[in-house]
Motif scaffolding. Structure first.
Motif, PDB file in Angstrom:
ATOM      1  N   THR A  64       0.812  -1.222   0.000  1.00  0.00           N
ATOM      2  CA  THR A  64       0.000   0.000   0.000  1.00  0.00           C
ATOM      3  C   THR A  64       0.840   1.264   0.000  1.00  0.00           C
ATOM      4  O   THR A  64       0.323   2.353  -0.285  1.00  0.00           O
ATOM      5  CB  THR A  64      -0.928   0.030   1.226  1.00  0.00           C
ATOM      6  OG1 THR A  64      -0.138   0.153   2.431  1.00  0.00           O
ATOM      7  CG2 THR A  64      -1.788  -1.218   1.304  1.00  0.00           C
ATOM      8  N   THR A  65       2.130   1.145   0.336  1.00  0.00           N
ATOM      9  CA  THR A  65       2.928   2.363   0.510  1.00  0.00           C
ATOM     10  C   THR A  65       3.176   3.097  -0.808  1.00  0.00           C
ATOM     11  O   THR A  65       3.189   4.328  -0.832  1.00  0.00           O
ATOM     12  CB  THR A  65       4.274   2.028   1.187  1.00  0.00           C
ATOM     13  OG1 THR A  65       5.005   1.089   0.380  1.00  0.00           O
ATOM     14  CG2 THR A  65       4.039   1.417   2.565  1.00  0.00           C
ATOM     15  N   CYS A  68       0.101   5.049  -1.974  1.00  0.00           N
ATOM     16  CA  CYS A  68      -0.059   6.201  -1.072  1.00  0.00           C
ATOM     17  C   CYS A  68       0.950   7.293  -1.410  1.00  0.00           C
ATOM     18  O   CYS A  68       0.618   8.494  -1.386  1.00  0.00           O
ATOM     19  CB  CYS A  68       0.096   5.766   0.378  1.00  0.00           C
ATOM     20  SG  CYS A  68      -1.305   4.837   1.028  1.00  0.00           S
ATOM     21  N   GLY A 215      -1.250   7.789   4.783  1.00  0.00           N
ATOM     22  CA  GLY A 215      -1.327   6.388   4.415  1.00  0.00           C
ATOM     23  C   GLY A 215       0.047   5.767   4.227  1.00  0.00           C
ATOM     24  O   GLY A 215       0.273   4.606   4.595  1.00  0.00           O
ATOM     25  N   TYR A 216       0.992   6.534   3.680  1.00  0.00           N
ATOM     26  CA  TYR A 216       2.345   6.029   3.480  1.00  0.00           C
ATOM     27  C   TYR A 216       3.003   5.674   4.812  1.00  0.00           C
ATOM     28  O   TYR A 216       3.571   4.594   4.973  1.00  0.00           O
ATOM     29  CB  TYR A 216       3.174   7.075   2.746  1.00  0.00           C
ATOM     30  CG  TYR A 216       4.613   6.676   2.517  1.00  0.00           C
ATOM     31  CD1 TYR A 216       4.966   5.851   1.456  1.00  0.00           C
ATOM     32  CD2 TYR A 216       5.623   7.127   3.368  1.00  0.00           C
ATOM     33  CE1 TYR A 216       6.285   5.488   1.245  1.00  0.00           C
ATOM     34  CE2 TYR A 216       6.941   6.755   3.177  1.00  0.00           C
ATOM     35  CZ  TYR A 216       7.266   5.942   2.111  1.00  0.00           C
ATOM     36  OH  TYR A 216       8.581   5.570   1.915  1.00  0.00           O
ATOM     37  N   GLY A 219       1.252   2.720   6.484  1.00  0.00           N
ATOM     38  CA  GLY A 219       1.590   1.474   5.821  1.00  0.00           C
ATOM     39  C   GLY A 219       2.891   0.889   6.357  1.00  0.00           C
ATOM     40  O   GLY A 219       2.992  -0.319   6.602  1.00  0.00           O
TER      41      GLY A 219
END
Length: 313
Positions: A64-65, A68, A215-216, A219
């Motif tokens: 996910t990183t 993001c 989010g980054y 994650g």
């Protein structure tokens, strides 16, 4: 032929300086690894028998990183960027950042991508600065929020021997930053403020910038937490997040490629001072770095080569 903005004389001089510092830091990292080799070996063995379900969860969090990071970069740019190429550029930039020191690789890749996407060099550099500023602010706010919401989550080790050194390093960084701002940073700050105002005048862009930055970081915190669960590390998610944020911030002061060695040592030290057994802390750090650095490295470099061949970079 237009010169490559990533290879200007100023950036080349900075690359040489950071490379020299890296060559000075890496021998110390190798010496530390040799001195603590039994702990590292035990940690690697423990990682090999870790819970596979939690490791898969950590891998999913790692995946996910990059979207993001792409979302945050889109938020810092006023024009729309092709989403597939943008995510690919972030993946390639992360690989480049693990090859060159102090983020020079990732910065050069992102700068080149934005220029190829149609931004001027000045606007591309300002957009990167806006994204970076948002990332630093998110990390600081997360640490403050976790400390306030979970009293006792951040505890200094007994003796506090490293605290004065950390404060001195922070003070030195602030002095250097203030000197840079006074000497030549006024115009840069003016451009940064103007671009930030323009971004926040568009709610969708502001939401992408701050949401992607948050989010980054989350994650990476989730990936570390899942690896910790896989190897039986009993520290809670909030405490792990604070330790990761503090360790990654401290490791950024050492100009090793992608935090190689510096982040590993600082994060392992933070986990052990928080009460984790040395071998378990080593397992958690090895697993986290394996998922976030070593496994994506070769695919990221291949994506980088593909983007260069297609003239996206």
């Amino acid at each position: 032929m237009t010169p490559d903005p990533a290879l200007t004389p100023a950036r080349r001089a900075r690359a040489y300086a950071h490379t020299a510092l890296t060559l000075a830091v890496l021998p110390a990292v190798v010496w530390l690894a040799g001195r603590h080799w039994p702990v590292l070996h035990t940690g690697a063995v423990r990682l090999a028998t870790a819970d596979r379900a939690w490791l898969l969860a950590a891998a999913a969090a790692t995946l996910t990183t990059w979207p993001c990071a792409a979302l945050a970069q889109q938020g810092a740019v006023l024009r729309r960027l092709p989403p597939t190429a943008l995510v690919g550029a972030q993946f390639a930039a992360s690989a480049a950042g693990h090859v060159l020191p102090a983020g020079l690789g990732s910065g050069a890749v992102n700068l080149r991508y934005l220029v190829r996407a149609g931004l001027t060099l000045a606007h591309a550099a300002t957009a990167l600065a806006v994204k970076g500023t948002a990332g630093v602010a998110v990390r600081a706010l997360l640490i403050a929020g976790l400390v306030l919401a979970c009293p006792g989550v951040l505890r200094l080790p007994r003796g506090g021997g490293g605290v004065p050194a950390a404060l001195c390093a922070a003070a030195l960084c602030l002095l250097l930053l203030s000197a840079t701002v006074r000497s030549r940073g006024r115009a840069v700050l003016t451009a940064l403020r103007g671009h930030g105002v323009a971004v926040h005048a568009r709610p969708a862009r502001a939401a992408a910038l701050w949401g992607g930055s948050l989010g980054y970081v989350l994650g990476h915190c989730a990936a570390l937490t899942a690896v910790a669960q896989a190897v039986g590390l009993t520290l809670g998610p909030a405490r792990l997040a604070v330790l990761y944020l503090a360790a990654s911030g401290a490791a950024a002061l050492l100009p090793t490629p992608g935090g190689l060695g510096s982040l590993d040592a600082v994060l392992a030290y933070a986990l052990t001072t928080a009460g984790a057994p040395a071998a378990t802390a080593a397992s958690a750090v090895l697993g986290y770095r394996l998922l976030t650095v070593w496994l994506p490295l070769v695919p990221g470099l291949l994506v980088l080569a593909l983007l260069v061949r297609r003239r996206t970079l």
